[in-house]
Design an enzyme around this catalytic site. Structure first.
Site, PDB file in Angstrom:
ATOM      1  N   HIS A 465       0.795  -1.226   0.000  1.00 57.60           N
ATOM      2  CA  HIS A 465       0.000   0.000   0.000  1.00 57.60           C
ATOM      3  C   HIS A 465       0.833   1.284   0.000  1.00 57.60           C
ATOM      4  O   HIS A 465       0.567   2.193   0.782  1.00 57.60           O
ATOM      5  CB  HIS A 465      -0.952   0.006   1.215  1.00 57.60           C
ATOM      6  CG  HIS A 465      -1.904  -1.140   1.235  1.00 57.60           C
ATOM      7  ND1 HIS A 465      -2.435  -1.676   2.396  1.00 57.60           N
ATOM      8  CD2 HIS A 465      -2.431  -1.880   0.233  1.00 57.60           C
ATOM      9  CE1 HIS A 465      -3.227  -2.680   2.097  1.00 57.60           C
ATOM     10  NE2 HIS A 465      -3.250  -2.831   0.797  1.00 57.60           N
TER      11      HIS A 465
HETATM   12  C1  LIG Z   1      -0.086  -7.632  -4.803  1.00 54.39           C
HETATM   13  C2  LIG Z   1      -0.999  -6.503  -4.395  1.00 54.39           C
HETATM   14  C3  LIG Z   1      -2.096  -6.786  -3.571  1.00 54.39           C
HETATM   15  C4  LIG Z   1      -2.955  -5.746  -3.189  1.00 54.39           C
HETATM   16  N1  LIG Z   1      -4.108  -6.062  -2.523  1.00 54.39           N
HETATM   17  C5  LIG Z   1      -5.049  -5.098  -2.343  1.00 54.39           C
HETATM   18  C6  LIG Z   1      -6.329  -5.430  -1.844  1.00 54.39           C
HETATM   19  O1  LIG Z   1      -6.643  -6.588  -1.566  1.00 54.39           O
HETATM   20  N2  LIG Z   1      -7.235  -4.425  -1.699  1.00 54.39           N
HETATM   21  C7  LIG Z   1      -6.927  -3.133  -1.992  1.00 54.39           C
HETATM   22  O2  LIG Z   1      -7.781  -2.264  -1.788  1.00 54.39           O
HETATM   23  N3  LIG Z   1      -5.714  -2.790  -2.454  1.00 54.39           N
HETATM   24  C8  LIG Z   1      -4.785  -3.738  -2.673  1.00 54.39           C
HETATM   25  N4  LIG Z   1      -3.589  -3.411  -3.228  1.00 54.39           N
HETATM   26  C9  LIG Z   1      -3.280  -1.988  -3.462  1.00 54.39           C
HETATM   27  C10 LIG Z   1      -4.035  -1.367  -4.636  1.00 54.39           C
HETATM   28  O3  LIG Z   1      -4.193  -2.283  -5.678  1.00 54.39           O
HETATM   29  C11 LIG Z   1      -3.280  -0.109  -5.094  1.00 54.39           C
HETATM   30  O4  LIG Z   1      -3.185   0.805  -4.015  1.00 54.39           O
HETATM   31  C12 LIG Z   1      -3.959   0.619  -6.234  1.00 54.39           C
HETATM   32  O5  LIG Z   1      -4.200  -0.255  -7.304  1.00 54.39           O
HETATM   33  C13 LIG Z   1      -3.091   1.794  -6.693  1.00 54.39           C
HETATM   34  O6  LIG Z   1      -3.705   2.435  -7.783  1.00 54.39           O
HETATM   35  P1  LIG Z   1      -2.935   3.506  -8.663  1.00 54.39           P
HETATM   36  O7  LIG Z   1      -3.892   3.961  -9.698  1.00 54.39           O
HETATM   37  O8  LIG Z   1      -2.318   4.518  -7.773  1.00 54.39           O
HETATM   38  O9  LIG Z   1      -1.709   2.713  -9.323  1.00 54.39           O
HETATM   39  P2  LIG Z   1      -1.736   1.401 -10.243  1.00 54.39           P
HETATM   40  O10 LIG Z   1      -3.042   0.687 -10.142  1.00 54.39           O
HETATM   41  O11 LIG Z   1      -0.509   0.644  -9.905  1.00 54.39           O
HETATM   42  O12 LIG Z   1      -1.665   1.974 -11.728  1.00 54.39           O
HETATM   43  C14 LIG Z   1      -0.553   2.614 -12.285  1.00 54.39           C
HETATM   44  C15 LIG Z   1      -0.565   2.281 -13.771  1.00 54.39           C
HETATM   45  O13 LIG Z   1       0.271   3.176 -14.457  1.00 54.39           O
HETATM   46  C16 LIG Z   1       1.084   2.473 -15.364  1.00 54.39           C
HETATM   47  N5  LIG Z   1       2.293   3.267 -15.540  1.00 54.39           N
HETATM   48  C17 LIG Z   1       3.195   3.605 -14.600  1.00 54.39           C
HETATM   49  N6  LIG Z   1       4.161   4.383 -15.120  1.00 54.39           N
HETATM   50  C18 LIG Z   1       3.860   4.554 -16.423  1.00 54.39           C
HETATM   51  C19 LIG Z   1       4.484   5.265 -17.479  1.00 54.39           C
HETATM   52  N7  LIG Z   1       5.606   5.968 -17.306  1.00 54.39           N
HETATM   53  N8  LIG Z   1       3.905   5.228 -18.713  1.00 54.39           N
HETATM   54  C20 LIG Z   1       2.756   4.524 -18.913  1.00 54.39           C
HETATM   55  N9  LIG Z   1       2.128   3.834 -17.934  1.00 54.39           N
HETATM   56  C21 LIG Z   1       2.671   3.853 -16.702  1.00 54.39           C
HETATM   57  C22 LIG Z   1       1.327   1.154 -14.656  1.00 54.39           C
HETATM   58  O14 LIG Z   1       1.766   0.144 -15.544  1.00 54.39           O
HETATM   59  C23 LIG Z   1      -0.037   0.884 -14.055  1.00 54.39           C
HETATM   60  O15 LIG Z   1      -0.891   0.211 -14.942  1.00 54.39           O
HETATM   61  C24 LIG Z   1      -2.695  -4.409  -3.605  1.00 54.39           C
HETATM   62  C25 LIG Z   1      -1.593  -4.139  -4.439  1.00 54.39           C
HETATM   63  C26 LIG Z   1      -0.757  -5.170  -4.833  1.00 54.39           C
HETATM   64  C27 LIG Z   1       0.405  -4.849  -5.744  1.00 54.39           C
END
Ligand SMILES: Cc1cc2nc3c(=O)[nH]c(=O)nc-3n(C[C@H](O)[C@H](O)[C@H](O)COP(=O)(O)OP(=O)(O)OC[C@H]3O[C@@H](n4cnc5c(N)ncnc54)[C@H](O)[C@@H]3O)c2cc1C
Length: 526
Positions: A465
């Protein structure tokens, strides 16, 4: 030329792409570094156990050596695929404590981030199979379901928590967060409901929405203090997408600050050290990193009821033919929230995930036999880390300094000790008597503070997280303002988990999607 260029098709990016392209007059480009989410292990919830080491869908980060954790480098999986981390996460649907958001309102100086103001956006996102009520939405795109398959040991865990005097809960996202019970999950009819499933795939045929996968954004082009375009690399060639209205960074808590720094927005000295021309000196970029550290207690099970050594073929056959069985399980079926003696107010400071299997090192260390694992994490860490550039090369991974357990008072370590102790108290309950074998970790005799401290330093891991690295706020170190606009640059916002001023008390997927729901209105109104 687009109106909006969104970087990252993760939990936040998919929400933005949907909500912004709902207006047919807005041309929206969504860039994703990873590929399409075709892999069957993404969609079968129990596939998470197999996804874990799959490099093709994972950024596969490791931290720098962590001083308080025996200088170990911790593995940080992050989704690199449509849906981002919501395509590889454990699917527990949690929002955190209501007052966590009141803290955000204070930090951002804007009541629109307080609990009563954000609750409608959680509800708008949510399609809870239990129906709508004061706390829940039933019509939103993100389907939230009760478990179809329940391992008997998960029920034993809940019974043992009750024996330990802990409250029961049938809704961690209702009137009260504390208590133990079954997690609701972001699944739909037994399949994962990622941000891509909920928000992106249903609108892929909109003529004003372009989705480009395999596109690594490497720089936001800033001209005269305004973000005007994004340069990205695809199939070896650099391309440029113009943004008439706004560039929206949704790359997550590691990649969004990295991309800002690659674009010349960040701590000026650090940028110059990498030969990057400074577009805007913003010292807070990459700082304020917070994460939930997790400690596991592993016990052998004397009965063959766990998920260990299930036949993959039998599970997959039952899943694909009957759409039920263990394949529908997110594996972490039961859990809970509790207050340790160190809790500073009436909010839970510990969270538990129960796994009816032996889970060591994120499941990468395969252990023979049957057993069960209690994950316990401290919810309100005081330690702060930092994301730094390792290089000016956009293809190089950023440096992660999580700085776990580094707070001066030792509060975070003491909370982890309490977490390990409460795990054991629950596991000692009579409900486990018919199943309890040898305790494998921490192991017999590892009881006093010194032994548990050594164990935590040797074994604690992330529970995934990370947040806070493009913090919303009003002070000099804040990166974005309350409308998530990057301070000092026009036409540029960050919309993802990195904007959280403080880590909420729970899992971070639903809160991140709420942020994007909230932001999409702000963006369209601007
Ligand atoms: C193994 C795991 C288990 C988890 N379990 C839970 C759970 O059970 N419940 C829960 O609520 N949360 C859980 N989480 C946490 C939750 O999934 C994340 O906090 C949330 O998905 C973050 O969202 P975000 O949009 O900030 O980033 P992300 O969902 O990580 O999205 C970022 C995206 O941007 C893309 N990206 C990054 N840099 C670039 C770039 N330069 N150019 C183009 N694309 C790019 C990445 O490839 C990715 O697709 C878990 C996370 C993980 C990894």
């Amino acid at each position: 030329m687009y109106d909006f260029v969104i970087v990252g098709a993760g939990s936040a990016g998919c929400v933005l792409a949907n909500r912004l392209s709902a207006d047919p007059n807005q041309r929206v480009l969504l860039l994703e570094a990873g590929g399409r989410d075709w892999h069957p292990f993404i969609h079968m919830p129990a596939g998470i156990a197999k996804l874990v080491g799959r490099k093709g869908v994972n950024w596969d980060y490791v931290t720098e050596p962590e001083a308080a954790l025996d200088n170990r480098r911790l593995w940080w999986p992050r989704g690199r695929v449509l849906g981002g981390s919501s395509s590889i996460n454990a699917m527990c649907y949690i929002r955190g404590h209501a007052r966590d958001y009141d803290d955000w309102a204070r930090a951002s100086g804007d009541p629109r981030w307080g609990w009563s103001a954000v609750l409608p956006y959680f509800k708008r996102s949510e399609g809870n199979v239990r129906g709508a009520n004061e706390y829940h939405g039933a019509e939103g795109p993100l389907t939230v379901s009760d478990p179809i398959h329940r391992n008997p040991l998960s029920a034993v865990f809940i019974a043992a928590a009750r024996e330990a005097g802990l409250a029961e809960s049938d809704d961690f996202n209702g009137a009260r967060q504390d208590g133990f019970g079954w997690y609701q999950t972001t699944t739909r009819a037994g399949a994962r409901c990622s941000a891509a499933d909920a928000y992106l795939h249903p609108v892929r045929d909109r003529p004003n929405l372009t989705v480009v996968t395999g596109a690594l954004a490497q720089r936001v082009v800033v001209e005269n203090g305004r973000a005007v375009a994004v340069e990205y690399r695809r199939r070896g060639a650099v391309q440029r997408a113009e943004a008439a209205r706004s560039v929206l960074l949704a790359g997550g808590a590691i990649n969004s600050p990295q991309l800002l720094m690659l674009s010349g927005i960040g701590p000026a000295d650090a940028l110059r050290a990498h030969g990057i021309a400074v577009a805007h000196d913003l010292p807070g970029v990459g700082g304020n990193l917070q994460d939930h550290l997790d400690v596991c207690t592993l016990t052998r099970c004397t009965q063959k009821v766990t998920y260990d050594q299930l036949s993959d073929i039998a599970v997959a056959w039952r899943y694909y033919v009957h759409h039920d069985g263990p394949g529908t399980s997110n594996v972490a079926e039961a859990g809970g929230f509790a207050r340790s003696p160190l809790a500073t107010d009436d909010r839970a400071d510990l969270q538990f995930h129960f796994v009816p299997a032996l889970l060591d090192d994120h499941g990468r260390n395969r252990m023979p036999g049957h057993g069960y694992t209690v994950h316990a994490c401290g919810l309100r860490p005081r330690s702060r880390g930092r994301i730094e550039l390792a290089s000016a090369d956009p293809g190089a991974k950023a440096r992660i300094r999580a700085n776990y357990l580094s707070d001066a008072e030792g509060y975070d370590l003491n909370v982890m000790i309490e977490a390990a102790r409460l795990s054991r108290r629950i596991l000692a309950g009579r409900a486990f008597n018919p199943y309890r074998g040898e305790e494998l970790l921490p192991g017999a005799g590892q009881d006093d503070d010194a032994a548990l401290t050594a164990f935590i330093r040797r074994k604690a891991e992330t529970i995934y997280h990370p947040v806070g690295t493009c913090r919303m706020g009003t002070d000099g170190d804040a990166v974005v303002d309350a409308e998530l606009r990057v301070r000092g640059i026009e036409g540029l916002r960050v919309v993802d988990a990195s904007i959280m001023p403080t880590l909420i008390g729970g899992n971070t997927n639903a809160p991140t999607m709420m942020i994007a729901e909230r932001a999409s209105e702000m963006v369209l109104a601007a």
